[in-house]
Design an enzyme around this catalytic site. Structure first.
Site: not given
Ligand code: FAD
Ligand code: SIN
Length: 540
Positions: A17, A45, A48-50, A120, A242, A288, A349, A384, A389-390
């Site tokens: 994201a 990203t 992400a569910q919630g 949540e 989590h 959490r 998580h 957090r 986070s999103l």
């Molecule tokens: P990410 O989406 O993790 O993307 C990382 C990117 O970096 C990827 O493209 C990867 O390929 C790239 N990358 C990594 N290392 C390298 C490298 N060395 N070289 C090149 N590319 C690299 N948050 C919420 O706010 N709401 C939710 O409902 C929620 N649900 C979640 C559910 C789950 C199962 C998980 C795991 C997390 C959840 N979170 C939620 C947390 C949230 O999804 C993440 O914190 C957020 O999506 C992180 O986004 P980001 O863009 O920082 O990184």
């Molecule tokens: C979840 O959907 O429980 C994850 C939400 C989050 O990590 O923010």
């Protein structure tokens, strides 16, 4: 362009994201190179569910969202960062809607429809926008679609950044980032990316733990690269576990969203006894850290390998319409959540700490930004709050993009950068050592640096990580780089940063809980844990 030098204005490492938002913000004006370790949509990203939090309802307010975030953060949030994120929430939602993101709606009494907001842990109001239980997939695929057709964005999938390049490599200031070395995993050679500015959007580091909700890419690469390049790193001890990942030998990393508890799901012992009220008056809706610790406690107390999460008392139609993805996935593992409780366990998580930035995503190096989970903005403090986070990814990508637009003219492109030097390395003949060390670090982090810590456990972990750091460095110096070796080197570096930070905090606060100092120390103002690397070039 020379043989392996790629030139661009903006180099974005990471396609979650945060990275996709920043790329889309700048691509109309600048040439953007977008790097992903695997397929573009693989990262946290997409899982992400919630949902994503933002104030919308009449009875809610920005002040309330701010207060809830500060409460969850246990005294360590940066109020300015919280205010920035919360106040920009409605803008972030509108922008996502403009990009084609479709959030779940519900029918209103007057026949119209409006967004269904879920609730949540830690939130005092319903303020979580969601796309059923697959919000991340909806956001990631909508943004990826825009990125794919943008003429100014070049996408490099299956490319892994190895290290950042500082200005002193070419006789410029050591306080400046001029690009990065990136391994093309398909062609198996290291390219040099020469960029006016570089953005770390590489996600978190939860793969440092044996059990995690995160996909394989979450190895803390951005944090480790920034640290090696001389940037400060903050609050790494605050690893969020989590409370509810599905417990099944084949269900690798499958999360059961907190929204299940938000919609009435109850946590039970295997004999059906509810237990959360014994730990917190908010019961299942406590933040959490409290819920994860309570589960850890009853599992250790009663010798359990899991607890139960039960929403089967609600009408089946309610469950399947709110949680279609989870319902289907659990059925594949033999659990019908409309009829039975689900076995669940906590898992690593989210990384609350990261590369220290200001509110524009600026790090300690000019021309280097960090956004999303890889950054430490101060928003989350010691814990957090769900769905913040999103929000952080989108809002701080906007802010970094604004800052880049304003300052890019002060960021000249470097002349040719030195090529990657492979003259002294050979192919590894002991890949088994790399995979063994991968497993080892993740296991001792789980055992010694997990939900409940002690000084002695942290000492044990420190001895082991020091040994693994030496081995990883030796490997890195002698053998041609591979994806696994790059990730192992990063994992041991972030594990070390987590351990050092945990050792330095002599209290329990938020996500950091230690039996040796079980109380929060309110005798002095709360402090962030800021680690300063040996090659730090000074505060900007
Ligand atoms: P990410 O989406 O993790 O993307 C990382 C990117 O970096 C990827 O493209 C990867 O390929 C790239 N990358 C990594 N290392 C390298 C490298 N060395 N070289 C090149 N590319 C690299 N948050 C919420 O706010 N709401 C939710 O409902 C929620 N649900 C979640 C559910 C789950 C199962 C998980 C795991 C997390 C959840 N979170 C939620 C947390 C949230 O999804 C993440 O914190 C957020 O999506 C992180 O986004 P980001 O863009 O920082 O990184
Ligand atoms: C979840 O959907 O429980 C994850 C939400 C989050 O990590 O923010």
């Amino acid at each position: 362009m020379t043989y392996n030098q790629v030139e661009c204005d903006v180099l974005v490492l990471g396609t979650g994201a945060a990275g996709l938002t920043l790329a889309l913000q700048l691509a109309d004006q600048y040439q953007v190179a977008l790097i992903a370790k695997g397929e573009m949509t693989e990262g946290c990203t997409v899982y992400a569910q919630g949902g994503i939090s933002a104030v919308a309802q009449q009875d809610d307010s920005l002040a309330s969202h701010i207060e809830d975030t500060l409460n969850a953060g246990a005294g360590l949030c940066d109020e300015e960062a919280v205010r920035t994120a919360v106040e920009n929430g409605p803008r972030a939602i509108n922008w996502l809607l403009e990009q084609g993101v479709s959030f779940t709606k519900e029918a209103q009494e007057d026949g119209s429809s409006d967004y269904h907001l879920t609730r949540e842990g830690g939130h005092s109001h319903r303020r979580v926008y969601h796309a059923a239980d697959a919000t991340g997939k909806e956001i990631e695929t909508s943004l990826a679609e825009q990125v794919r057709v943008h003429p100014n964005i070049t996408i490099y999938q299956h490319h892994i950044a190895v290290d950042l390049i500082r200005g002193d490599r070419i006789g410029w200031s050591a306080g400046r980032c001029v690009g990065a070395y990136v391994l093309d995993k398909t062609e198996q050679y290291v390219k040099v990316f020469n960029a006016r500015c570089t953005i770390l959007a590489t996600g978190g580091a939860s793969k440092a733990y044996l059990y995690t909700s995160n996909p394989d890419v979450s190895t803390g690469d951005g944090i480790a690269m920034a640290w090696r390049a001389g940037c400060r790193v903050g609050n790494m001890e605050f690893v969020q576990f989590h409370p509810t990942c599905l417990y099944h030998s084949k269900a690798k990393s499958f999360l059961v969203t907190e929204a299940v508890r938000g919609e009435g799901g109850r946590l039970l012992l295997p004999d059906g006894t509810p237990f959360m009220k014994d730990f917190d008056p908010r019961a299942e809706l406590a933040p959490r850290d409290i819920v994860a610790r309570a589960i850890d406690h009853v599992m250790k107390r009663d010798g359990l390998d899991h607890v139960l999460l039960d929403i089967s008392y609600k009408p089946a139609e309610f469950v399947t319409s709110h949680f279609p993805t989870i319902y289907q996935r659990c059925l594949e593992f033999g659990f019908d959540m409309t009829k039975q409780a689900l076995p669940v366990v906590p898992a690593a998580h989210y990384t609350c700490g990261g590369v220290k930035t200001d509110l524009n995503g600026c790090t300690d190096l000019d021309g280097l930004y960090a956004i999303g989970e890889t950054a430490f903005t101060g928003l989350h403090g010691a814990n957090r709050m769900a769905s913040n986070s999103l929000l952080e990814c989108i809002v701080f990508a906007f802010r970094a993009a604004d800052h880049i637009r304003e300052h890019i003219n002060d960021m000249p492109k470097a002349p040719e950068l030195p090529a990657w030097d492979e003259s002294r390395v050979t192919d590894s003949d002991e890949e088994v050592v790399v995979s063994h060390n991968w497993d080892e670090v993740r296991r001792f982090m789980w055992d010694y640096v997990g939900i409940v810590r002690t000084d002695k456990r942290l000492q044990r972990a420190k001895h082991r990580v020091d040994l693994l750091k030496r081995e990883a460095q030796e490997y890195y110096g002698n053998f041609r780089v591979t994806n696994d070796l790059i990730e192992l080197r990063n994992l041991v570096h972030v594990a070390d940063l987590i351990i050092l930070s945990a050792m330095s905090r002599k209290e329990s606060r938020g996500l950091h809980y230690t039996l040796d100092y079980p109380e929060r120390d309110d005798s002095k103002p709360p402090q962030n844990t800021i680690l300063i690397p040996e090659n730090y070039v000074g505060k900007r």
